[in-house]
Design an enzyme around this catalytic site. Sequence first.
Site, mmCIF file in Angstrom:
data_model
loop_
_atom_site.group_PDB
_atom_site.id
_atom_site.type_symbol
_atom_site.label_atom_id
_atom_site.label_comp_id
_atom_site.label_asym_id
_atom_site.label_seq_id
_atom_site.Cartn_x
_atom_site.Cartn_y
_atom_site.Cartn_z
ATOM 1 C CB THR A 72 31.035 61.667 -12.741
ATOM 2 O OG1 THR A 72 29.041 61.767 -11.390
ATOM 3 C CG2 THR A 72 31.020 61.156 -13.250
ATOM 4 C CG ASP B 15 32.662 65.740 -8.058
ATOM 5 O OD1 ASP B 15 32.962 65.192 -8.779
ATOM 6 O OD2 ASP B 15 31.841 67.254 -9.080
ATOM 7 N N GLY B 16 35.487 65.475 -7.305
ATOM 8 C CA GLY B 16 36.733 65.168 -8.212
ATOM 9 C C GLY B 16 36.857 67.043 -9.142
ATOM 10 C CB ALA B 17 38.929 69.408 -9.853
ATOM 11 C CG ASP B 18 37.992 66.886 -15.209
ATOM 12 O OD1 ASP B 18 38.517 65.722 -15.446
ATOM 13 O OD2 ASP B 18 36.903 67.690 -16.154
ATOM 14 C CE LYS C 92 33.358 68.326 -10.819
ATOM 15 N NZ LYS C 92 33.568 67.432 -10.800
ATOM 16 C CG MET D 96 38.267 66.290 -19.016
ATOM 17 S SD MET D 96 37.264 67.607 -20.351
ATOM 18 C CE MET D 96 38.295 66.402 -21.306
ATOM 19 C CD GLU E 201 30.920 66.073 -12.227
ATOM 20 O OE1 GLU E 201 31.202 64.959 -11.823
ATOM 21 O OE2 GLU E 201 30.983 66.745 -12.657
ATOM 22 C CE LYS F 145 42.826 64.850 -12.898
ATOM 23 N NZ LYS F 145 43.317 63.296 -12.407
#
Length: 228
Positions: free
Chosen positions: A27, A86-89, A100, A102, A109, A127
């Site tokens: 997400t 996925d992405g990461a914060d 992750k 936020m 996830e 990041k």
Amino acid sequence: MENQKILVAKYAIDRYIKSNMNLGIGTGTTVYHAIKYLSEKLKSGNLKNLKFYTTSSDTKYLLSKEQIPYESNFSKLNKNLDIAIDGADEILLEKKSLIKGMGGAHLMEKVIAYNSETLLIIADETKIVKKLGTKMPIPIEVAPNAVGFIMTRLEEMNLDITLRICNEKKGPIITDNNNYILDVKMHVENPEGTEKYFKLFPGILEIGIFNHKNTKIVYYQNKQIKEA
């Protein structure tokens, strides 16, 4: 930063995603660019027979918008997914540990990530941090009836806690799983130990610290794409 996200998404998909894979889809804004590029490759025939397993209602919406079918029923899965994208914060490169959540989807996830052979993280240079908790709080998903107990316990530990509130309506954010999110400000010295410790609290359903045993990170830094 959007251009960096597009570049790393395309690089990661070209390098790691093959036809006939079972994919977990995370997400967030970086994942949005991955979905757009996956759509292009599916429509061109360069990728075929992919199955997508989603982590949030937002991801379902984005896949539907690209006319990409996804699997809603996880109960029939009897083996790990091939890759979760996925992405990461925040990313601590030396340990491949992540923050992750936020986007409020870290419970699913993590379910998808930890039941995938590989967690493939794509990220822009903002990041990358030297210590988790430098820029972002640690998201914790909590059962609503336990939120008072959990907040009291965390306050006794002298932690700075905030119940995440909706911007568009009054009251706390409700996750896709009908839970609340607490944002905890802290510097994380030991990512693996912190993840395990907070999971022991009754009422905490998931913490947004990720320590997947096989994490690959594709990120942009110093005007080039790098891997870790």
